[in-house]
Design a protein around this motif. Structure first.
Motif, PDB file in Angstrom:
ATOM      1  N   GLN A  22       0.807  -1.216   0.000  1.00  0.00           N
ATOM      2  CA  GLN A  22       0.000   0.000   0.000  1.00  0.00           C
ATOM      3  C   GLN A  22       0.848   1.278   0.000  1.00  0.00           C
ATOM      4  OE1 GLN A  22      -0.344  -2.492   2.287  1.00  0.00           O
ATOM      5  NE2 GLN A  22      -2.130  -3.463   1.357  1.00  0.00           N
ATOM      6  N   ARG A  23       2.127   1.143   0.294  1.00  0.00           N
ATOM      7  CA  ARG A  23       2.968   2.338   0.424  1.00  0.00           C
ATOM      8  C   ARG A  23       3.473   2.805  -0.944  1.00  0.00           C
ATOM      9  NH1 ARG A  23       8.289   3.606   1.080  1.00  0.00           N
ATOM     10  NH2 ARG A  23       9.124   1.563   1.478  1.00  0.00           N
ATOM     11  N   LYS A  24       3.434   4.106  -1.134  1.00  0.00           N
ATOM     12  CA  LYS A  24       4.001   4.683  -2.351  1.00  0.00           C
ATOM     13  C   LYS A  24       5.519   4.565  -2.314  1.00  0.00           C
ATOM     14  CE  LYS A  24       2.464   8.413  -4.870  1.00  0.00           C
ATOM     15  NZ  LYS A  24       2.070   9.784  -5.084  1.00  0.00           N
ATOM     16  N   LEU A  25       6.120   4.333  -3.464  1.00  0.00           N
ATOM     17  CA  LEU A  25       7.576   4.270  -3.530  1.00  0.00           C
ATOM     18  C   LEU A  25       8.164   5.623  -3.177  1.00  0.00           C
ATOM     19  CD1 LEU A  25       8.306   2.236  -6.775  1.00  0.00           C
ATOM     20  CD2 LEU A  25       8.614   1.503  -4.422  1.00  0.00           C
ATOM     21  N   LYS A  26       9.268   5.588  -2.454  1.00  0.00           N
ATOM     22  CA  LYS A  26      10.005   6.797  -2.097  1.00  0.00           C
ATOM     23  C   LYS A  26      11.333   6.786  -2.839  1.00  0.00           C
ATOM     24  CE  LYS A  26       7.927   7.013   2.454  1.00  0.00           C
ATOM     25  NZ  LYS A  26       8.117   6.911   3.877  1.00  0.00           N
ATOM     26  N   MET A  27      11.971   7.938  -2.866  1.00  0.00           N
ATOM     27  CA  MET A  27      13.264   8.056  -3.545  1.00  0.00           C
ATOM     28  C   MET A  27      14.261   7.042  -2.985  1.00  0.00           C
ATOM     29  SD  MET A  27      14.803   9.654  -6.028  1.00  0.00           S
ATOM     30  CE  MET A  27      13.781  11.072  -6.335  1.00  0.00           C
ATOM     31  N   ALA A  28      14.245   6.827  -1.669  1.00  0.00           N
ATOM     32  CA  ALA A  28      15.174   5.871  -1.055  1.00  0.00           C
ATOM     33  C   ALA A  28      14.937   4.453  -1.570  1.00  0.00           C
ATOM     34  CB  ALA A  28      15.048   5.913   0.465  1.00  0.00           C
ATOM     35  N   ASP A  29      13.674   4.089  -1.832  1.00  0.00           N
ATOM     36  CA  ASP A  29      13.373   2.766  -2.388  1.00  0.00           C
ATOM     37  C   ASP A  29      13.979   2.619  -3.783  1.00  0.00           C
ATOM     38  OD1 ASP A  29      11.675   2.135  -0.169  1.00  0.00           O
ATOM     39  OD2 ASP A  29      10.023   3.208  -1.147  1.00  0.00           O
ATOM     40  N   VAL A  30      13.777   3.646  -4.594  1.00  0.00           N
ATOM     41  CA  VAL A  30      14.266   3.605  -5.970  1.00  0.00           C
ATOM     42  C   VAL A  30      15.794   3.613  -5.975  1.00  0.00           C
ATOM     43  CG1 VAL A  30      14.186   4.754  -8.217  1.00  0.00           C
ATOM     44  CG2 VAL A  30      12.157   4.737  -6.747  1.00  0.00           C
ATOM     45  N   GLU A  31      16.390   4.435  -5.106  1.00  0.00           N
ATOM     46  CA  GLU A  31      17.850   4.454  -5.011  1.00  0.00           C
ATOM     47  C   GLU A  31      18.376   3.076  -4.625  1.00  0.00           C
ATOM     48  OE1 GLU A  31      21.511   6.570  -2.545  1.00  0.00           O
ATOM     49  OE2 GLU A  31      19.449   7.186  -2.111  1.00  0.00           O
ATOM     50  N   GLY A  32      17.703   2.412  -3.701  1.00  0.00           N
ATOM     51  CA  GLY A  32      18.122   1.068  -3.299  1.00  0.00           C
ATOM     52  C   GLY A  32      18.083   0.085  -4.453  1.00  0.00           C
ATOM     53  N   GLN A  33      17.049   0.176  -5.286  1.00  0.00           N
ATOM     54  CA  GLN A  33      16.951  -0.715  -6.440  1.00  0.00           C
ATOM     55  C   GLN A  33      18.042  -0.417  -7.467  1.00  0.00           C
ATOM     56  OE1 GLN A  33      14.966  -2.942  -4.729  1.00  0.00           O
ATOM     57  NE2 GLN A  33      14.645  -3.493  -6.845  1.00  0.00           N
ATOM     58  N   VAL A  34      18.327   0.853  -7.669  1.00  0.00           N
ATOM     59  CA  VAL A  34      19.387   1.250  -8.595  1.00  0.00           C
ATOM     60  C   VAL A  34      20.744   0.755  -8.092  1.00  0.00           C
ATOM     61  CG1 VAL A  34      20.661   3.307  -9.357  1.00  0.00           C
ATOM     62  CG2 VAL A  34      18.182   3.186  -9.656  1.00  0.00           C
ATOM     63  N   ARG A  35      20.985   0.921  -6.801  1.00  0.00           N
ATOM     64  CA  ARG A  35      22.260   0.439  -6.232  1.00  0.00           C
ATOM     65  C   ARG A  35      22.357  -1.085  -6.329  1.00  0.00           C
ATOM     66  NH1 ARG A  35      25.407   4.047  -3.741  1.00  0.00           N
ATOM     67  NH2 ARG A  35      24.560   6.111  -3.323  1.00  0.00           N
ATOM     68  N   GLY A  36      21.241  -1.779  -6.146  1.00  0.00           N
ATOM     69  CA  GLY A  36      21.228  -3.222  -6.319  1.00  0.00           C
ATOM     70  C   GLY A  36      21.569  -3.616  -7.748  1.00  0.00           C
ATOM     71  N   PHE A  37      21.024  -2.873  -8.705  1.00  0.00           N
ATOM     72  CA  PHE A  37      21.332  -3.110 -10.117  1.00  0.00           C
ATOM     73  C   PHE A  37      22.833  -2.946 -10.377  1.00  0.00           C
ATOM     74  CE2 PHE A  37      22.077  -1.380 -14.371  1.00  0.00           C
ATOM     75  CZ  PHE A  37      21.505  -2.365 -15.165  1.00  0.00           C
ATOM     76  N   MET A  38      23.410  -1.858  -9.825  1.00  0.00           N
ATOM     77  CA  MET A  38      24.855  -1.636 -10.008  1.00  0.00           C
ATOM     78  C   MET A  38      25.659  -2.757  -9.366  1.00  0.00           C
ATOM     79  SD  MET A  38      25.525   2.475  -9.712  1.00  0.00           S
ATOM     80  CE  MET A  38      24.838   2.629  -8.082  1.00  0.00           C
ATOM     81  N   GLY A  39      25.218  -3.234  -8.205  1.00  0.00           N
ATOM     82  CA  GLY A  39      25.912  -4.315  -7.524  1.00  0.00           C
ATOM     83  C   GLY A  39      25.866  -5.615  -8.298  1.00  0.00           C
ATOM     84  N   ARG A  40      24.746  -5.867  -8.986  1.00  0.00           N
ATOM     85  CA  ARG A  40      24.606  -7.092  -9.783  1.00  0.00           C
ATOM     86  C   ARG A  40      25.346  -7.011 -11.106  1.00  0.00           C
ATOM     87  NH1 ARG A  40      19.578  -6.187  -7.782  1.00  0.00           N
ATOM     88  NH2 ARG A  40      18.726  -5.433  -9.762  1.00  0.00           N
ATOM     89  N   HIS A  41      25.634  -5.784 -11.569  1.00  0.00           N
ATOM     90  CA  HIS A  41      26.283  -5.586 -12.876  1.00  0.00           C
ATOM     91  C   HIS A  41      27.465  -4.621 -12.733  1.00  0.00           C
ATOM     92  CE1 HIS A  41      22.774  -7.548 -14.640  1.00  0.00           C
ATOM     93  NE2 HIS A  41      22.035  -6.747 -13.886  1.00  0.00           N
ATOM     94  N   PRO A  42      28.493  -4.994 -11.963  1.00  0.00           N
ATOM     95  CA  PRO A  42      29.579  -4.053 -11.663  1.00  0.00           C
ATOM     96  C   PRO A  42      30.409  -3.632 -12.877  1.00  0.00           C
ATOM     97  CG  PRO A  42      30.139  -6.238 -10.880  1.00  0.00           C
ATOM     98  CD  PRO A  42      28.707  -6.292 -11.336  1.00  0.00           C
ATOM     99  N   ASP A  43      30.463  -4.442 -13.903  1.00  0.00           N
ATOM    100  CA  ASP A  43      31.297  -4.107 -15.058  1.00  0.00           C
ATOM    101  C   ASP A  43      30.622  -3.146 -16.034  1.00  0.00           C
ATOM    102  OD1 ASP A  43      33.318  -5.679 -14.081  1.00  0.00           O
ATOM    103  OD2 ASP A  43      32.689  -7.468 -15.191  1.00  0.00           O
ATOM    104  N   VAL A  44      29.325  -2.899 -15.838  1.00  0.00           N
ATOM    105  CA  VAL A  44      28.609  -2.045 -16.782  1.00  0.00           C
ATOM    106  C   VAL A  44      29.031  -0.581 -16.647  1.00  0.00           C
ATOM    107  CG1 VAL A  44      26.336  -1.209 -17.474  1.00  0.00           C
ATOM    108  CG2 VAL A  44      26.651  -3.619 -16.953  1.00  0.00           C
TER     109      VAL A  44
END
Length: 182
Positions: A22-44
């Protein structure tokens, strides 16, 4: 296109990214997902996510959370690297664009931050100015790192060096002031 957040353009749910439904996404949520993406793809992007800080002035959500623009600025030992950032564009939950600008392996010799007042006096002297000639000091000294061309490059020339070695870095003090009657 890569599903990153729950949205109309993918089948992700809030639970998939550890957010209450029920909670709206916050900037911190999106930042966490982006950082997770970078962590999964470090060579990109070839940048340590720990060296990046969210730039709140350049990050925002539009369209009631359907579109997100995130920018993370590069720092080195707590000093901002001017103009060096990674960016992410998310539309309806999908990562549709990302990239880096002026990000590189920073190798500068750090100097004590307490040099600011001395450097300010030296800069005024080099300009032939005194404090009495200033009407306002907007920034009495901010330590920054500037990406610069390597010694064997010229502006407009195609880079032919090794990957990740496209920039040199210069440690500088930035001062902002106004002169009287100017």
């Amino acid at each position: 296109i890569h599903p990153l957040l729950p949205g109309r353009a993918n089948s992700l749910a809030a639970a998939d990214i550890s957010v209450a439904p029920q909670r709206k996404l916050k900037m911190a949520d999106v930042e966490g997902q982006v950082r997770g993406f970078m962590g999964r793809h470090p060579d990109v992007l070839r940048v340590d996510p720990a060296s990046l800080r969210l730039d709140p002035a350049r990050s925002q959500s539009v369209g009631n959370g359907r579109v997100w623009f995130l920018e993370l600025q590069q720092f080195y030992k707590g000093v901002p690297v001017e103009g060096a950032n990674v960016f992410f564009r998310i539309n309806n939950g999908n990562l549709v664009q990302f990239g880096a600008d002026r990000v590189g392996d920073v190798k500068v010799q750090m100097v004590p931050r307490s040099d600011g007042p001395r450097r300010f006096r030296e800069m005024l002297a080099a300009l032939g100015l005194t404090r009495a000639q200033l009407s306002e000091i907007l920034d009495a000294g901010t330590l920054k790192i500037y990406p610069t061309l390597t010694s064997d490059e010229t502006p407009g020339q195609a880079f032919r060096g090794a990957k990740g070695a496209g920039y040199s870095h210069t440690l500088v003090w930035e001062f902002v002031f106004r002169r009287q009657n100017d």
